[in-house]
Design a protein around this motif. Structure first.
Motif, PDB file in Angstrom:
ATOM      1  N   ARG A 165      -4.281   7.447 -11.365  1.00  0.00           N
ATOM      2  CA  ARG A 165      -4.193   7.862 -10.076  1.00  0.00           C
ATOM      3  C   ARG A 165      -4.596   7.176  -8.845  1.00  0.00           C
ATOM      4  NH1 ARG A 165      -7.616  11.470  -7.072  1.00  0.00           N
ATOM      5  NH2 ARG A 165      -6.341  13.179  -6.004  1.00  0.00           N
ATOM      6  N   GLU A 166      -5.752   6.395  -9.023  1.00  0.00           N
ATOM      7  CA  GLU A 166      -6.123   5.464  -7.853  1.00  0.00           C
ATOM      8  C   GLU A 166      -5.113   4.420  -7.700  1.00  0.00           C
ATOM      9  OE1 GLU A 166     -10.697   6.009  -8.735  1.00  0.00           O
ATOM     10  OE2 GLU A 166      -9.793   4.658 -10.147  1.00  0.00           O
ATOM     11  N   LYS A 169      -2.264   6.046  -5.517  1.00  0.00           N
ATOM     12  CA  LYS A 169      -2.573   6.128  -4.212  1.00  0.00           C
ATOM     13  C   LYS A 169      -2.785   4.711  -3.462  1.00  0.00           C
ATOM     14  CE  LYS A 169      -6.193   8.456  -1.535  1.00  0.00           C
ATOM     15  NZ  LYS A 169      -7.767   9.222  -1.358  1.00  0.00           N
ATOM     16  N   SER A 170      -3.208   3.782  -4.210  1.00  0.00           N
ATOM     17  CA  SER A 170      -3.536   2.566  -3.483  1.00  0.00           C
ATOM     18  C   SER A 170      -2.181   1.675  -3.308  1.00  0.00           C
ATOM     19  CB  SER A 170      -4.242   1.451  -4.462  1.00  0.00           C
ATOM     20  OG  SER A 170      -4.434   0.248  -3.896  1.00  0.00           O
ATOM     21  N   HIS A 172       0.908   3.584  -3.154  1.00  0.00           N
ATOM     22  CA  HIS A 172       1.802   4.703  -2.508  1.00  0.00           C
ATOM     23  C   HIS A 172       2.909   4.998  -3.503  1.00  0.00           C
ATOM     24  CE1 HIS A 172      -0.295   4.230   1.164  1.00  0.00           C
ATOM     25  NE2 HIS A 172      -0.141   2.854   1.073  1.00  0.00           N
ATOM     26  N   SER A 174       3.882   7.121  -7.379  1.00  0.00           N
ATOM     27  CA  SER A 174       3.658   8.207  -8.234  1.00  0.00           C
ATOM     28  C   SER A 174       2.799   7.873  -9.354  1.00  0.00           C
ATOM     29  CB  SER A 174       4.964   9.242  -8.515  1.00  0.00           C
ATOM     30  OG  SER A 174       5.579   8.518  -9.498  1.00  0.00           O
ATOM     31  N   THR A 175       2.100   8.670 -10.058  1.00  0.00           N
ATOM     32  CA  THR A 175       1.250   8.305 -11.383  1.00  0.00           C
ATOM     33  C   THR A 175       2.393   8.032 -12.307  1.00  0.00           C
ATOM     34  OG1 THR A 175      -0.505   9.673 -10.644  1.00  0.00           O
ATOM     35  CG2 THR A 175      -0.298   9.183 -12.960  1.00  0.00           C
TER      36      THR A 175
END
Length: 211
Positions: A165-166, A169-170, A172, A174-175
């Motif tokens: 997840r991180e 996010k970093s 940009h 999707s998981t």
């Protein structure tokens, strides 16, 4: 003799001052400004539009790769010569993809550095022998064995202990995309888990922990 106007970018004062003093001994070099980080380099480039920028990669705040991308985005003709101590695949690929004209290591003999700066001022690509060797190794390896730049970014974050997840996010993404990248990484490196992937990548100098 045409003068080559230079900007030096490095967060270490001793390195900046040492480089400036060394380059001042060449009649065709003129160090017009120095910067301590990438953000300052971007501002100085817009102000002076130098012939060559000598850019370190790892600095507090905006790093060298980000600065290269911003400078090239605003001034595509900029000649940026990376001068760093790091020669991992991750560093080399990110810098070249961002638009670096050349990539040298800080142990480069001064005469070679002078030649590289003059070549860069003419828009010629210059690579340290060790860097050129690493790129040749990548080119000669079967495509399915080479990690892509994005896969290296994912693995670099895995090495820092980031969760899927991180990482998403970093970067940009999707998981699910992160998981897909990890599957490809495991297959290419011949491993079954994250720890083994990081271990192999560090051994092969694909990534480093000093970021």
């Amino acid at each position: 003799m045409d003068t080559i106007r230079l900007i030096l970018v490095d967060d270490h004062p001793v390195v900046r001052e040492g480089l400036a003093g060394m380059l001042a001994g060449q009649a065709d070099f003129d160090v017009i400004a120095t910067a301590t980080d990438g953000a300052e380099a971007v501002r100085l480039d817009a102000q002076y539009q130098p012939d060559v920028i000598l850019m370190d990669l790892r600095m507090p705040g905006m790093d060298g790769v980000t600065a290269i991308g911003e400078i090239k985005g605003k001034r595509p003709s900029a000649n940026i010569l990376v001068l760093t101590t790091y020669d991992s695949d991750a560093d080399i690929l990110r810098a070249i993809e961002a638009g670096a004209t050349g990539y040298l290591l800080k142990d480069t003999p001064r005469e070679e550095l002078y030649r590289a700066i003059r070549a860069a001022a003419n828009g010629e690509s210059v690579l340290a022998p060790a860097v050129a060797a690493r790129l040749m190794t990548r080119m000669r390896a079967p495509a399915e064995e080479n990690l892509s730049a994005r896969e290296i970014e994912v693995l670099q974050l895995v090495a820092k202990g980031a969760s899927n997840r991180e990482i998403g996010k970093s970067l940009h993404i999707s998981t699910a995309t992160v998981k897909t990248h990890l599957i490809h990484i495991f297959n290419k490196l011949g491993v079954a888990d994250r720890t083994a992937a990081v271990t192999v990548a560090l051994e092969r100098q694909i990534i480093t922990l000093n970021r």
